[in-house]
Design a protein around this motif. Structure first.
Motif: not given
Length: 382
Positions: A36-41
């Protein structure tokens, strides 16, 4: 009824700025959280590209060459950052998703991961656009990740740097918990390398473990903000390339119309040679323009629709490269050139609305990407 823009709206825009969805204010707890964090990045890195392209494409041909090349170099490095984040996401078993309507933020949008309410809009080249870019890239004190005693009273993100520091902390924690081989178990055939993507600064490299993952995050943050207490990025240290000003300082050179010298610092400001900048040599546009503003069947409407289709095609090519075939990145370069050709057909046209035309405004690209449009483009690519 008041017609004034809402307090958070940028000047000249009546619409409420969109808000980018942010992950929970915590260090990633597990692999799914990290995805989730990397998709947000990935979404964050893309957020800046349409505004930067808009400033670059609205420059009148043959003018402001230093500004044109500076912005183009930053756009290419933002594409590099997207690809490095995609490599990171693939390395830990995720799937980068970019050919989705939710991936393309509606503009204007509030800059995410920031205490300041900075509106990011599609503006023509000028001081307003440059001031926004400086706000996006500004080096700041980076707070510790969530959970640290120093941020115990915080309930939300304070800076983009803090967000990336949190991803870094999550990678280190999960590597310790799962083992390096256990965390970095993604399909290595999805990893893009330098043979897949040419860039003027830095290079794409596969992410295969914690060391390369942390290097990828370092490239992303230092190309944007510079090495700590320095004007310059770390491309000379990481890639053996010429030392270049980081994104913030490239934009500041244009804004202040003066280059940084080799011994300049963030505190000194640029003291090098003057840079020729002509603010009036840009096609003025409505930052809140939509395709619906243009008369049905008109040449301007068709041009705006063709531009959005070409941008959707670029996103589909990137998703193919990130999820199946890294060599598809080669097709992204002609896709970008096609965007520039189509932009010329728009920005040179006075706005079809008489009131906006009277204000000196021109037609412009809107970056409205729908699921219907993406589906049509996917079918054509097959």
């Amino acid at each position: 009824m008041s017609t004034a823009p809402p307090p958070d709206a940028p000047a000249g825009i009546a619409a409420e700025p969109a808000r980018v969805e942010e992950p929970p204010f915590r260090v990633p707890r597990d692999r799914a959280d990290l995805h989730v964090f990397l998709q947000a990045a990935l979404t964050l890195e893309h957020l800046t590209i349409p505004p930067y392209l808009t400033a670059m494409y609205t420059l009148r041909p043959g003018t402001n060459r230093p500004a044109f090349y500076a912005i183009r170099a930053v756009v290419l490095e933002e594409m590099l950052h997207m690809t490095l984040v995609a490599n990171l996401l693939n390395a830990v078993g995720g799937t980068p998703l970019v050919a989705r309507s939710r991936f393309v933020t509606g503009y204007p949008a509030l800059l995410p991961y920031s205490r300041d309410k900075v509106p990011v809009a599609l503006r023509h080249f000028g001081t307003d656009a440059l001031d926004t870019f400086l706000s996006i890239e500004r080096p700041e004190y980076v707070a510790e990740p969530p959970g640290h005693p120093s941020v115990a009273g915080d309930t939300g993100w304070t800076s983009i740097g803090q967000f990336y520091n949190t991803i870094r902390a999550g990678l280190v924690r999960l590597t310790a918990e799962l083992g390096e081989a256990g965390l970095f178990n993604g399909d290595r055939r999805r990893q893009a390398g330098p043979e897949d993507f040419y860039n003027s600064g830095g290079e794409v490299f596969p992410v295969t473990g914690l060391a390369s993952a942390l290097t990828a995050l370092r490239v992303i943050t230092e190309q944007g903000e510079g090495v700590s207490h320095s004007v310059f990025d770390s491309d000379d240290l990481l890639f053996g390339e010429a030392r270049e000003p980081a994104h913030y300082f490239r934009f500041n050179e244009i804004r202040r119309r003066r280059a940084y010298g080799p011994h300049d610092t963030p505190a000194s400001g640029p003291t090098g040679p003057a840079i020729e900048v002509s603010w009036e040599d840009a096609y003025a546009i409505d930052p809140a323009a939509k395709v619906a503003d243009y008369p049905p069947g008109s040449a301007v409407r068709r041009a705006a629709e063709h531009f959005n289709e070409a941008y959707a095609r670029l996103l589909c090519l990137l998703e193919r490269a990130y999820t199946r075939d890294p060599a598809a990145l080669h097709a992204a370069v002609p896709a970008m050139l096609r965007l520039r050709e189509l932009s010329v057909q728009l920005y040179r046209n006075p706005h079809p609305d008489p009131a906006r035309r009277a204000r000196g405004l021109h037609a412009s690209a809107t970056y409205e990407i729908t699921e219907e449009l993406l589906g049509r483009v996917r079918r054509s690519l097959r």
